[in-house]
Design a protein around this motif. Sequence first.
Motif, mmCIF file in Angstrom:
data_model
loop_
_atom_site.group_PDB
_atom_site.id
_atom_site.type_symbol
_atom_site.label_atom_id
_atom_site.label_comp_id
_atom_site.label_asym_id
_atom_site.label_seq_id
_atom_site.Cartn_x
_atom_site.Cartn_y
_atom_site.Cartn_z
ATOM 1 N N ARG A 273 59.730 13.967 16.750
ATOM 2 C CA ARG A 273 60.103 15.100 17.608
ATOM 3 C C ARG A 273 59.174 16.288 17.388
ATOM 4 N NH1 ARG A 273 66.143 17.463 17.277
ATOM 5 N NH2 ARG A 273 65.433 17.942 15.163
ATOM 6 N N GLU A 274 58.779 16.501 16.157
ATOM 7 C CA GLU A 274 57.864 17.609 15.858
ATOM 8 C C GLU A 274 56.538 17.442 16.594
ATOM 9 O OE1 GLU A 274 55.601 19.549 11.965
ATOM 10 O OE2 GLU A 274 57.244 18.117 11.704
ATOM 11 N N TYR A 276 55.978 15.634 19.412
ATOM 12 C CA TYR A 276 56.197 15.820 20.853
ATOM 13 C C TYR A 276 56.339 17.311 21.188
ATOM 14 C CZ TYR A 276 57.239 10.797 21.230
ATOM 15 O OH TYR A 276 57.175 9.435 21.225
ATOM 16 N N GLN A 277 57.106 18.013 20.365
ATOM 17 C CA GLN A 277 57.341 19.433 20.630
ATOM 18 C C GLN A 277 56.057 20.236 20.485
ATOM 19 O OE1 GLN A 277 60.440 20.564 21.706
ATOM 20 N NE2 GLN A 277 59.197 22.334 22.245
ATOM 21 N N ASP A 281 54.603 22.915 23.153
ATOM 22 C CA ASP A 281 54.384 24.318 22.806
ATOM 23 C C ASP A 281 52.928 24.724 22.953
ATOM 24 O OD1 ASP A 281 57.046 24.451 22.206
ATOM 25 O OD2 ASP A 281 56.776 24.202 20.036
ATOM 26 N N ARG A 293 58.441 15.341 26.748
ATOM 27 C CA ARG A 293 59.850 15.740 26.863
ATOM 28 C C ARG A 293 60.773 14.529 26.697
ATOM 29 N NH1 ARG A 293 57.846 19.678 30.562
ATOM 30 N NH2 ARG A 293 57.790 18.149 32.264
ATOM 31 N N VAL A 296 60.905 13.839 23.028
ATOM 32 C CA VAL A 296 61.771 14.782 22.324
ATOM 33 C C VAL A 296 63.232 14.377 22.466
ATOM 34 C CG1 VAL A 296 62.650 17.153 22.353
ATOM 35 C CG2 VAL A 296 60.194 16.749 22.429
ATOM 36 N N THR A 300 65.591 13.270 19.474
ATOM 37 C CA THR A 300 66.781 14.084 19.225
ATOM 38 C C THR A 300 68.039 13.228 19.214
ATOM 39 O OG1 THR A 300 65.741 16.024 20.246
ATOM 40 C CG2 THR A 300 68.132 16.041 20.054
#
Length: 467
Positions: A273-274, A276-277, A281, A293, A296, A300
């Motif tokens: 997730r880190e 992808y995020q 960002d 997305r 993520v 999640t």
Amino acid sequence: MTYQTYEPPRGSVDPLAVALGNATLFGIGYVLLRRWRPAAIAVLGSAVLLDLTATTADSRYEILLLLWWAAGTAHGWFLARRSPEHAVRLGQRAGTLALALAVVLTAALLRVDAYRIENRVTEARESGDCETAVAAQGEVWWGHRLAGAPVVEPGDAVVRACHRLAGAASTLARAARTGSTEDLGRGFGTLAEVLNDGPGNEPTVRAALDTFLDALPTDDSCDTAALTAWLRDRGRSHDVLDRSADAAARTEPAALVGCGDHLLAEDAWPQAREHYQQLLDTYPDDPRTAEARGGVRKATLAIELAEVRGLVDDTSDASSGYCAEPAKYSGAPPHRKGSGRALFLGDSEYTDRLPRSWRTGDPAKAALVVCAGEAENGAAVETCRYENKKSRYLPHQVTFHKVKIPVKVYELRTGKRLDPRSVQIGGSSCPSVLRYEYYMYDLGPGDQFVSTSKSAVRDAFRPVVGR
């Protein structure tokens, strides 16, 4: 007419021959004059100045050597002119002239060759070709340094810089193979040091840097993501090393998604997730944002489900584990009336009697989590009189109660608590015979639960699960 042949007296010296002899820097003129001490001083002085010139590459010693040469030549001329036995000796002139010309021409040719070599070194450095520059400088030998040390000395600096760049290139190549940001930092540190040694090193630094940048992306997307993240965060130095930022922007988005996919497959959900995020960002306009997305969300959901499973495994009663710290699982089925199943935790004496279609042991398939406490007396239903067979004169009044079960009901999708807070199970009361355990001082059976059936349990829990 009579012709006479002139012959110089034996032991006489020619001033020009003496001057030419000293012009060889070896004191030959003093030898012709049989002045051994000045000859030794001339040789020693020339040797010292030549050594200083070759080892220090300082132009001042070249000037001193030139002055020493001129002074020795002039001094030999004046000493020979003052000698009473000086005369023109063609043989001496020819010999010393040949030696002087040999020294001067050799020095001149070596210096010209030194300029030729250094021009090749300079051209190679300006084109970023360290290999050619080092090879050209390798042609320099001690003769070039005697005749033109200041000319070849810059080439030595180029070779030293190239050797340091070779070490930096090796470190950067290892970083590309292993994804080590420590090696990447060391490699860039060396590049910066060589670059700061002089602006002329920029082409060779650029070449070493480009070799590393051309290796991106690497075969391992996570290694590439780590390297490009370091490059992105390096900060601008306003020099050729800033080219790395463009390489990072070119290769990092794909690496972030690729690494996220790999970590997701390895069940490393927080790290996935880190990554992808990070793409969302840092590169919000990248065409891979939709994929990121989705990643993520998958990560999640996996994280949430893992947390729920852990809490469920830690649940021993209605006040521990998930029942004490409820968590949401966004991927849970929505809670709708007439459908969905519940995960029952806590006391299972009565919940185990519910229909299988209402229950599930898999948190991923549950819409609700129901934490059931221990049964307690609910509403009173009926009070009946019982007589003890062994003591008919001590009748007992027994009140029968519905079975009250405290419950905590959570919507798994949100983790929020729902009503009701308890359920009451009805059933039959006042059986004709009531059996119970008694002791010496019998105080009677006390209050009792009604006798429940599966249908009664189902009817009580029906509002809880929305059936």
